[in-house]
Design a protein around this motif. Structure first.
Motif, PDB file in Angstrom:
ATOM      1  N   VAL A  86      41.042  49.902  29.949  1.00  0.00           N
ATOM      2  CA  VAL A  86      41.806  50.064  31.185  1.00  0.00           C
ATOM      3  C   VAL A  86      42.301  48.692  31.631  1.00  0.00           C
ATOM      4  CG1 VAL A  86      41.766  50.829  33.587  1.00  0.00           C
ATOM      5  CG2 VAL A  86      40.372  52.034  31.879  1.00  0.00           C
ATOM      6  N   LEU A  87      43.609  48.569  31.747  1.00  0.00           N
ATOM      7  CA  LEU A  87      44.224  47.360  32.277  1.00  0.00           C
ATOM      8  C   LEU A  87      44.695  47.680  33.676  1.00  0.00           C
ATOM      9  CD1 LEU A  87      45.506  44.522  32.159  1.00  0.00           C
ATOM     10  CD2 LEU A  87      47.513  45.600  31.122  1.00  0.00           C
ATOM     11  N   LEU A  88      44.143  46.997  34.659  1.00  0.00           N
ATOM     12  CA  LEU A  88      44.548  47.197  36.044  1.00  0.00           C
ATOM     13  C   LEU A  88      45.664  46.218  36.385  1.00  0.00           C
ATOM     14  CD1 LEU A  88      41.059  47.550  37.784  1.00  0.00           C
ATOM     15  CD2 LEU A  88      42.631  49.382  37.077  1.00  0.00           C
ATOM     16  N   THR A  89      46.624  46.701  37.160  1.00  0.00           N
ATOM     17  CA  THR A  89      47.701  45.850  37.644  1.00  0.00           C
ATOM     18  C   THR A  89      47.791  46.005  39.158  1.00  0.00           C
ATOM     19  OG1 THR A  89      49.413  47.554  37.415  1.00  0.00           O
ATOM     20  CG2 THR A  89      49.017  46.117  35.509  1.00  0.00           C
ATOM     21  N   HIS A  90      48.425  45.042  39.785  1.00  0.00           N
ATOM     22  CA  HIS A  90      48.677  45.130  41.224  1.00  0.00           C
ATOM     23  C   HIS A  90      50.133  44.754  41.431  1.00  0.00           C
ATOM     24  CE1 HIS A  90      48.433  45.022  45.465  1.00  0.00           C
ATOM     25  NE2 HIS A  90      47.115  44.988  45.527  1.00  0.00           N
ATOM     26  N   SER A  91      50.988  45.770  41.451  1.00  0.00           N
ATOM     27  CA  SER A  91      52.435  45.530  41.515  1.00  0.00           C
ATOM     28  C   SER A  91      52.872  44.820  42.792  1.00  0.00           C
ATOM     29  CB  SER A  91      53.196  46.845  41.373  1.00  0.00           C
ATOM     30  OG  SER A  91      52.836  47.740  42.409  1.00  0.00           O
ATOM     31  N   GLY A  92      52.087  44.923  43.842  1.00  0.00           N
ATOM     32  CA  GLY A  92      52.463  44.313  45.112  1.00  0.00           C
ATOM     33  C   GLY A  92      52.074  42.856  45.246  1.00  0.00           C
ATOM     34  N   ARG A  93      51.440  42.305  44.241  1.00  0.00           N
ATOM     35  CA  ARG A  93      50.977  40.920  44.329  1.00  0.00           C
ATOM     36  C   ARG A  93      51.599  40.081  43.232  1.00  0.00           C
ATOM     37  NH1 ARG A  93      45.386  41.165  45.968  1.00  0.00           N
ATOM     38  NH2 ARG A  93      45.263  38.932  45.679  1.00  0.00           N
ATOM     39  N   SER A  94      51.902  38.844  43.567  1.00  0.00           N
ATOM     40  CA  SER A  94      52.463  37.929  42.570  1.00  0.00           C
ATOM     41  C   SER A  94      51.378  37.126  41.870  1.00  0.00           C
ATOM     42  CB  SER A  94      53.468  36.980  43.222  1.00  0.00           C
ATOM     43  OG  SER A  94      52.834  36.212  44.220  1.00  0.00           O
ATOM     44  N   GLU A  95      50.186  37.087  42.452  1.00  0.00           N
ATOM     45  CA  GLU A  95      49.060  36.441  41.774  1.00  0.00           C
ATOM     46  C   GLU A  95      47.751  36.999  42.324  1.00  0.00           C
ATOM     47  OE1 GLU A  95      48.144  32.224  43.529  1.00  0.00           O
ATOM     48  OE2 GLU A  95      50.301  32.368  43.158  1.00  0.00           O
ATOM     49  N   LEU A  96      46.721  36.856  41.517  1.00  0.00           N
ATOM     50  CA  LEU A  96      45.385  37.304  41.898  1.00  0.00           C
ATOM     51  C   LEU A  96      44.455  36.107  41.868  1.00  0.00           C
ATOM     52  CD1 LEU A  96      45.211  40.438  39.579  1.00  0.00           C
ATOM     53  CD2 LEU A  96      45.673  40.438  42.027  1.00  0.00           C
ATOM     54  N   ILE A  97      43.466  36.105  42.727  1.00  0.00           N
ATOM     55  CA  ILE A  97      42.494  35.019  42.663  1.00  0.00           C
ATOM     56  C   ILE A  97      41.509  35.332  41.531  1.00  0.00           C
ATOM     57  CG2 ILE A  97      42.737  34.280  45.065  1.00  0.00           C
ATOM     58  CD1 ILE A  97      40.241  35.842  45.741  1.00  0.00           C
ATOM     59  N   PRO A  98      40.982  34.298  40.886  1.00  0.00           N
ATOM     60  CA  PRO A  98      40.106  34.512  39.731  1.00  0.00           C
ATOM     61  C   PRO A  98      38.923  35.444  39.999  1.00  0.00           C
ATOM     62  CG  PRO A  98      40.744  32.211  39.862  1.00  0.00           C
ATOM     63  CD  PRO A  98      41.251  32.869  41.119  1.00  0.00           C
ATOM     64  N   SER A  99      38.366  35.405  41.208  1.00  0.00           N
ATOM     65  CA  SER A  99      37.216  36.273  41.493  1.00  0.00           C
ATOM     66  C   SER A  99      37.620  37.751  41.512  1.00  0.00           C
ATOM     67  CB  SER A  99      36.542  35.877  42.810  1.00  0.00           C
ATOM     68  OG  SER A  99      37.445  36.011  43.891  1.00  0.00           O
ATOM     69  N   GLU A 100      38.866  38.061  41.913  1.00  0.00           N
ATOM     70  CA  GLU A 100      39.344  39.450  41.866  1.00  0.00           C
ATOM     71  C   GLU A 100      39.414  39.936  40.421  1.00  0.00           C
ATOM     72  OE1 GLU A 100      42.560  40.342  45.251  1.00  0.00           O
ATOM     73  OE2 GLU A 100      43.084  38.623  43.973  1.00  0.00           O
ATOM     74  N   ARG A 101      39.968  39.093  39.577  1.00  0.00           N
ATOM     75  CA  ARG A 101      40.081  39.439  38.157  1.00  0.00           C
ATOM     76  C   ARG A 101      38.696  39.598  37.540  1.00  0.00           C
ATOM     77  NH1 ARG A 101      40.652  36.186  33.377  1.00  0.00           N
ATOM     78  NH2 ARG A 101      41.471  37.515  31.737  1.00  0.00           N
ATOM     79  N   GLN A 102      37.785  38.690  37.843  1.00  0.00           N
ATOM     80  CA  GLN A 102      36.436  38.761  37.282  1.00  0.00           C
ATOM     81  C   GLN A 102      35.713  40.017  37.766  1.00  0.00           C
ATOM     82  OE1 GLN A 102      35.253  36.690  34.804  1.00  0.00           O
ATOM     83  NE2 GLN A 102      33.833  38.405  34.715  1.00  0.00           N
ATOM     84  N   TRP A 103      35.880  40.371  39.044  1.00  0.00           N
ATOM     85  CA  TRP A 103      35.257  41.585  39.586  1.00  0.00           C
ATOM     86  C   TRP A 103      35.739  42.814  38.809  1.00  0.00           C
ATOM     87  CZ3 TRP A 103      31.460  43.665  42.176  1.00  0.00           C
ATOM     88  CH2 TRP A 103      31.573  44.963  42.645  1.00  0.00           C
ATOM     89  N   ALA A 104      37.044  42.901  38.576  1.00  0.00           N
ATOM     90  CA  ALA A 104      37.600  44.041  37.840  1.00  0.00           C
ATOM     91  C   ALA A 104      37.027  44.105  36.429  1.00  0.00           C
ATOM     92  CB  ALA A 104      39.123  43.947  37.800  1.00  0.00           C
ATOM     93  N   ILE A 105      36.932  42.971  35.766  1.00  0.00           N
ATOM     94  CA  ILE A 105      36.377  42.933  34.417  1.00  0.00           C
ATOM     95  C   ILE A 105      34.906  43.338  34.438  1.00  0.00           C
ATOM     96  CG2 ILE A 105      35.764  41.374  32.510  1.00  0.00           C
ATOM     97  CD1 ILE A 105      38.473  39.918  33.152  1.00  0.00           C
ATOM     98  N   ASN A 106      34.164  42.883  35.439  1.00  0.00           N
ATOM     99  CA  ASN A 106      32.756  43.272  35.560  1.00  0.00           C
ATOM    100  C   ASN A 106      32.593  44.774  35.783  1.00  0.00           C
ATOM    101  OD1 ASN A 106      32.025  40.605  35.269  1.00  0.00           O
ATOM    102  ND2 ASN A 106      31.631  40.272  37.436  1.00  0.00           N
ATOM    103  N   GLN A 107      33.605  45.395  36.381  1.00  0.00           N
ATOM    104  CA  GLN A 107      33.549  46.834  36.628  1.00  0.00           C
ATOM    105  C   GLN A 107      33.988  47.656  35.413  1.00  0.00           C
ATOM    106  OE1 GLN A 107      32.072  47.887  39.549  1.00  0.00           O
ATOM    107  NE2 GLN A 107      31.762  45.682  39.527  1.00  0.00           N
ATOM    108  N   GLY A 108      34.467  46.982  34.383  1.00  0.00           N
ATOM    109  CA  GLY A 108      34.844  47.681  33.157  1.00  0.00           C
ATOM    110  C   GLY A 108      36.297  47.571  32.764  1.00  0.00           C
ATOM    111  N   ALA A 109      37.120  46.912  33.571  1.00  0.00           N
ATOM    112  CA  ALA A 109      38.531  46.742  33.210  1.00  0.00           C
ATOM    113  C   ALA A 109      38.646  45.738  32.062  1.00  0.00           C
ATOM    114  CB  ALA A 109      39.331  46.235  34.410  1.00  0.00           C
TER     115      ALA A 109
END
Length: 131
Positions: A86-109
């Motif tokens: 599962v690849l998550l995207t956030h179309s409304g954002r131009s960038e994500l902070i590293p902790s957001e990305r890491q959280w998603a990966i920790n959840q299984g993304a």
């Protein structure tokens, strides 16, 4: 004869984001299904598995879908469908902070990416394909 061509299911509520993903993936010889934003992911995947049909290799899903908990969905996929990424995207954002990305990966993304931006479209798409 089995079709070994990778299959990607895209759920993007922002039409431009979906069109970009579709064009890029198809240009790489990948089969793409673009679903409506109002589908029930868990139920549809469960039905495919029960029917013994091929599951998508990758789901590209926008986190901004109404009534959708992307992290619970990633946990479900990780436990019940470990071969499906599962690849998550956030179309409304131009960038994500590293902790957001890491959280998603920790959840299984497999990854969590910001949406494509018109001013940096080529570099955004290049980064997405590399990931």
């Amino acid at each position: 004869m089995t079709d070994t061509k990778p299959l990607v299911l895209i759920v993007q509520p922002v039409r431009l984001q979906g069109l970009i993903w579709q064009a890029v993936l198809k240009s790489q010889g990948i089969s793409v299904i673009w679903e409506s934003a109002d589908i029930d992911f868990a139920d549809n995947i469960r039905q495919l598995k029960v029917a013994n049909l091929a599951l998508p290799h990758l789901l590209i899903v926008d986190v901004a879908l109404e009534g959708f908990n992307p992290f619970a969905f990633c946990r479900l996929c990780r436990s019940d469908y470990p071969d499906m990424q599962v690849l998550l995207t956030h179309s409304g954002r131009s960038e994500l902070i590293p902790s957001e990305r890491q959280w998603a990966i920790n959840q299984g993304a497999a990854d969590f990416m910001a949406g494509f931006q018109v001013g940096s479209l080529v570099s955004d798409v290049t980064i997405a394909v590399k990931r």
